[in-house]
Design a protein around this motif. Sequence first.
Motif, PDB file in Angstrom:
ATOM      1  N   ASP A  33       8.169  38.930 -77.191  1.00  0.00           N
ATOM      2  CA  ASP A  33       7.548  39.709 -76.113  1.00  0.00           C
ATOM      3  C   ASP A  33       8.329  39.582 -74.799  1.00  0.00           C
ATOM      4  N   ILE A  34       9.579  39.139 -74.872  1.00  0.00           N
ATOM      5  CA  ILE A  34      10.364  38.968 -73.640  1.00  0.00           C
ATOM      6  C   ILE A  34      10.524  40.294 -72.893  1.00  0.00           C
TER       7      ILE A  34
ATOM      8  N   ALA B 101      14.766  28.135 -73.033  1.00  0.00           N
ATOM      9  CA  ALA B 101      13.368  28.272 -72.618  1.00  0.00           C
ATOM     10  C   ALA B 101      12.978  27.203 -71.604  1.00  0.00           C
ATOM     11  N   ALA B 102      13.714  26.093 -71.588  1.00  0.00           N
ATOM     12  CA  ALA B 102      13.392  24.997 -70.665  1.00  0.00           C
ATOM     13  C   ALA B 102      14.403  24.866 -69.522  1.00  0.00           C
TER      14      ALA B 102
ATOM     15  N   PRO C  25      18.786  32.427 -65.267  1.00  0.00           N
ATOM     16  CA  PRO C  25      18.202  33.530 -64.486  1.00  0.00           C
ATOM     17  C   PRO C  25      16.963  34.148 -65.145  1.00  0.00           C
ATOM     18  N   LEU C  26      16.824  33.990 -66.451  1.00  0.00           N
ATOM     19  CA  LEU C  26      15.676  34.541 -67.163  1.00  0.00           C
ATOM     20  C   LEU C  26      14.636  33.468 -67.483  1.00  0.00           C
ATOM     21  N   HIS C  27      14.708  32.341 -66.782  1.00  0.00           N
ATOM     22  CA  HIS C  27      13.838  31.209 -67.104  1.00  0.00           C
ATOM     23  C   HIS C  27      12.350  31.574 -67.117  1.00  0.00           C
TER      24      HIS C  27
ATOM     25  N   ALA D  42      10.304  31.120 -70.477  1.00  0.00           N
ATOM     26  CA  ALA D  42       9.264  30.094 -70.523  1.00  0.00           C
ATOM     27  C   ALA D  42       7.913  30.683 -70.946  1.00  0.00           C
ATOM     28  N   ALA D  43       7.684  31.952 -70.652  1.00  0.00           N
ATOM     29  CA  ALA D  43       6.427  32.617 -71.014  1.00  0.00           C
ATOM     30  C   ALA D  43       6.509  33.335 -72.363  1.00  0.00           C
TER      31      ALA D  43
END
Length: 92
Positions: free
Chosen positions: A25-26, A62-63, A68-70, A74-75
């Motif tokens: 779902d990014i 993800a961590a 830049p897309l953290h 992360a979500a």
Amino acid sequence: MLQGFLSGLSGHLAPGGEGWLVLSDIAEHLGLRSRDALLDQFDDAGLEVVARLDTKPVHRKAADADDPLHAARAAEVTSLWRLRAASAPERS
């Protein structure tokens, strides 16, 4: 690519068969697609959701707060969508 997969799926299913779609779902977190738009694509392709299994990513990015897309990573949730041809509405 997603639309092509969904629009052709029903034609490849045996009666009562399922198609499985693994999808992150990014795109939703980046504002590129909404959840409603995805569900509309399922409806437009004549598909219904049998079930959905979700998992959170555990990869390094993800961590990584410096990525830049953290926030999106992360979500992020990756889902296994179990889809089948939608049942025809019952006539009264």
